[in-house]
Design a protein around this motif. Structure first.
Motif, PDB file in Angstrom:
ATOM      1  N   ASP A 114       7.733 -48.300  -7.671  1.00  9.68           N
ATOM      2  CA  ASP A 114       7.982 -47.893  -6.284  1.00  9.68           C
ATOM      3  C   ASP A 114       7.013 -46.765  -5.937  1.00  9.68           C
ATOM      4  O   ASP A 114       7.341 -45.581  -6.060  1.00  9.68           O
ATOM      5  N   ARG A 115       5.818 -47.120  -5.496  1.00 14.66           N
ATOM      6  CA  ARG A 115       4.772 -46.127  -5.270  1.00 14.66           C
ATOM      7  C   ARG A 115       5.106 -45.127  -4.161  1.00 14.66           C
ATOM      8  O   ARG A 115       4.830 -43.930  -4.314  1.00 14.66           O
ATOM      9  N   PRO A 116       5.699 -45.533  -3.011  1.00 14.49           N
ATOM     10  CA  PRO A 116       6.065 -44.531  -2.011  1.00 14.49           C
ATOM     11  C   PRO A 116       7.042 -43.489  -2.535  1.00 14.49           C
ATOM     12  O   PRO A 116       7.100 -42.372  -2.021  1.00 14.49           O
ATOM     13  N   SER A 117       7.828 -43.839  -3.562  1.00 12.93           N
ATOM     14  CA  SER A 117       8.734 -42.877  -4.199  1.00 12.93           C
ATOM     15  C   SER A 117       8.088 -42.203  -5.397  1.00 12.93           C
ATOM     16  O   SER A 117       8.773 -41.530  -6.188  1.00 12.93           O
ATOM     17  N   ASN A 118       6.753 -42.407  -5.565  1.00  8.63           N
ATOM     18  CA  ASN A 118       5.949 -41.772  -6.623  1.00  8.63           C
ATOM     19  C   ASN A 118       6.288 -42.306  -8.012  1.00  8.63           C
ATOM     20  O   ASN A 118       5.998 -41.642  -9.013  1.00  8.63           O
ATOM     21  N   ILE A 119       6.879 -43.486  -8.098  1.00  6.93           N
ATOM     22  CA  ILE A 119       7.202 -44.072  -9.394  1.00  6.93           C
ATOM     23  C   ILE A 119       6.176 -45.153  -9.719  1.00  6.93           C
ATOM     24  O   ILE A 119       6.214 -46.250  -9.142  1.00  6.93           O
ATOM     25  N   ALA A 120       5.252 -44.840 -10.624  1.00  2.00           N
ATOM     26  CA  ALA A 120       4.281 -45.848 -11.068  1.00  2.00           C
ATOM     27  C   ALA A 120       5.000 -46.923 -11.857  1.00  2.00           C
ATOM     28  O   ALA A 120       4.715 -48.113 -11.721  1.00  2.00           O
ATOM     29  N   HIS A 121       5.934 -46.515 -12.715  1.00  2.00           N
ATOM     30  CA  HIS A 121       6.846 -47.460 -13.359  1.00  2.00           C
ATOM     31  C   HIS A 121       8.027 -46.709 -13.943  1.00  2.00           C
ATOM     32  O   HIS A 121       7.928 -45.544 -14.308  1.00  2.00           O
ATOM     33  N   ARG A 122       9.150 -47.404 -13.998  1.00  2.00           N
ATOM     34  CA  ARG A 122      10.361 -46.897 -14.639  1.00  2.00           C
ATOM     35  C   ARG A 122      10.929 -48.011 -15.508  1.00  2.00           C
ATOM     36  O   ARG A 122      11.185 -49.118 -15.026  1.00  2.00           O
ATOM     37  N   TYR A 123      11.107 -47.727 -16.792  1.00  2.00           N
ATOM     38  CA  TYR A 123      11.710 -48.676 -17.725  1.00  2.00           C
ATOM     39  C   TYR A 123      13.039 -48.101 -18.212  1.00  2.00           C
ATOM     40  O   TYR A 123      13.099 -46.936 -18.623  1.00  2.00           O
ATOM     41  N   SER A 124      14.082 -48.929 -18.184  1.00  2.00           N
ATOM     42  CA  SER A 124      15.404 -48.481 -18.616  1.00  2.00           C
ATOM     43  C   SER A 124      16.037 -49.532 -19.521  1.00  2.00           C
ATOM     44  O   SER A 124      15.978 -50.730 -19.224  1.00  2.00           O
ATOM     45  N   ILE A 125      16.616 -49.070 -20.622  1.00  2.00           N
ATOM     46  CA  ILE A 125      17.410 -49.941 -21.491  1.00  2.00           C
ATOM     47  C   ILE A 125      18.752 -49.266 -21.718  1.00  2.00           C
ATOM     48  O   ILE A 125      18.852 -48.034 -21.718  1.00  2.00           O
ATOM     49  N   ALA A 126      19.795 -50.070 -21.885  1.00  2.00           N
ATOM     50  CA  ALA A 126      21.132 -49.506 -22.082  1.00  2.00           C
ATOM     51  C   ALA A 126      22.008 -50.505 -22.827  1.00  2.00           C
ATOM     52  O   ALA A 126      21.753 -51.716 -22.814  1.00  2.00           O
ATOM     53  N   GLY A 127      23.035 -49.989 -23.461  1.00  2.00           N
ATOM     54  CA  GLY A 127      24.003 -50.827 -24.144  1.00  2.00           C
ATOM     55  C   GLY A 127      25.313 -50.078 -24.272  1.00  2.00           C
ATOM     56  O   GLY A 127      25.345 -48.834 -24.240  1.00  2.00           O
ATOM     57  N   GLY A 128      26.412 -50.823 -24.391  1.00  2.00           N
ATOM     58  CA  GLY A 128      27.698 -50.155 -24.508  1.00  2.00           C
ATOM     59  C   GLY A 128      28.846 -51.142 -24.482  1.00  2.00           C
ATOM     60  O   GLY A 128      28.683 -52.327 -24.794  1.00  2.00           O
ATOM     61  N   PHE A 129      30.008 -50.644 -24.061  1.00  2.00           N
ATOM     62  CA  PHE A 129      31.237 -51.434 -24.096  1.00  2.00           C
ATOM     63  C   PHE A 129      31.964 -51.304 -22.759  1.00  2.00           C
ATOM     64  O   PHE A 129      31.791 -50.327 -22.026  1.00  2.00           O
ATOM     65  N   GLY A 130      32.777 -52.319 -22.456  1.00  2.00           N
ATOM     66  CA  GLY A 130      33.525 -52.306 -21.210  1.00  2.00           C
ATOM     67  C   GLY A 130      34.875 -52.974 -21.350  1.00  2.00           C
ATOM     68  O   GLY A 130      35.219 -53.515 -22.412  1.00  2.00           O
TER      69      GLY A 130
END
Length: 255
Positions: free
Chosen positions: A114-130
């Protein structure tokens, strides 16, 4: 100048809104079959104001009695009087697997640009329980708790949490609540609230709320309306903490 600022704001809000999953409501039916939903649109004006907006999104899901795999993607681009109002690309996927009648584990991965928000890239990983608080075709309610890691790279180095950074990685908690409701034979409501408390720099966090209403016109064509809210305690110098959008549209599903 006021008109131009207004058009920039509207263009950004529409592009942001169409990039979310708030109203992308792919059918979730536990029969092991893949199902898809696609949305696309655009507009252009010329004269006193020159605007261009292009958006496309897609979602896929495969659900059984014991697990769920979903994937989504969005592309949004907009210009107002020669200035970019939106340039956002996102991909993501999540897998849920039941470990008992009322409990499940999950893993997810997401990518954002999201370049207008100054984010060249964002990588996210997650894991858990529900836990399934409600589980049915007409009504469902899940809550989940997990641990994740997010890495940001900025288009331009910016001050985040009192430091000038070109990149920023942090460990986060992932707290989520999600529900789906069949209001009538043709009307469905989905909503999701997610909190991301920052464990690397305590006191900082992100949050998102997505709500969508879908009304079936035909078995494949739907009218949709959605509201999206994004909050970041420290997005960087010169950027606002809050983004909101309300958007209506049309979607095409393949069941």
């Amino acid at each position: 100048m006021k008109l131009r600022a207004f058009m920039l704001a509207v263009g950004s809000a529409v592009a942001f809104g169409l990039s979310t999953d708030a109203w992308a409501q792919v059918t979730l039916k536990p029969d092991g079959q893949w199902r898809y939903l696609f949305s696309a649109g655009g507009n252009a004006t010329s004269g006193n104001s020159d605007t261009t907006a292009i958006n496309a999104s897609g979602e896929a899901a495969r659900v059984t009695e014991h697990d769920k795999l979903t994937a989504h993607g969005q592309l949004n681009y907009g210009r107002v009087d020669g200035a970019k109002s939106a340039q956002r690309y996102a991909l993501g996927s999540q897998y849920n697997r039941d470990i008992s009648v009322n409990s499940f584990k999950f893993g997810s991965i997401d990518m954002l640009r999201d370049r207008p928000s100054n984010i060249a890239h964002r990588y996210s990983i997650a894991g858990g329980f529900g836990r399934h608080l409600l589980k049915g075709d007409d009504n469902s309610l899940d809550i989940s708790l997990g641990l994740g890691y997010t890495q940001d790279a900025y288009v331009t180095p910016t001050e985040v949490l009192d430091q000038t950074r070109g990149e920023y990685g942090r460990t986060e908690l992932v707290l989520a609540e999600e529900s789906s409701h069949k209001l009538t034979d043709t009307t469905k409501l989905r909503q999701k609230l997610t909190l991301y408390p920052n464990l690397t720099d305590q006191g900082s966090y992100r949050a998102s709320i997505d709500t969508g209403l879908s009304v079936a016109m035909t078995p494949t064509l739907n009218l949709t309306a959605g509201f999206a809210y994004r909050y970041n305690t420290d997005p960087g110098v010169g950027l606002k903490r809050i983004d909101t959008a309300f958007v209506t549209g049309v979607s095409l599903r393949f069941d």
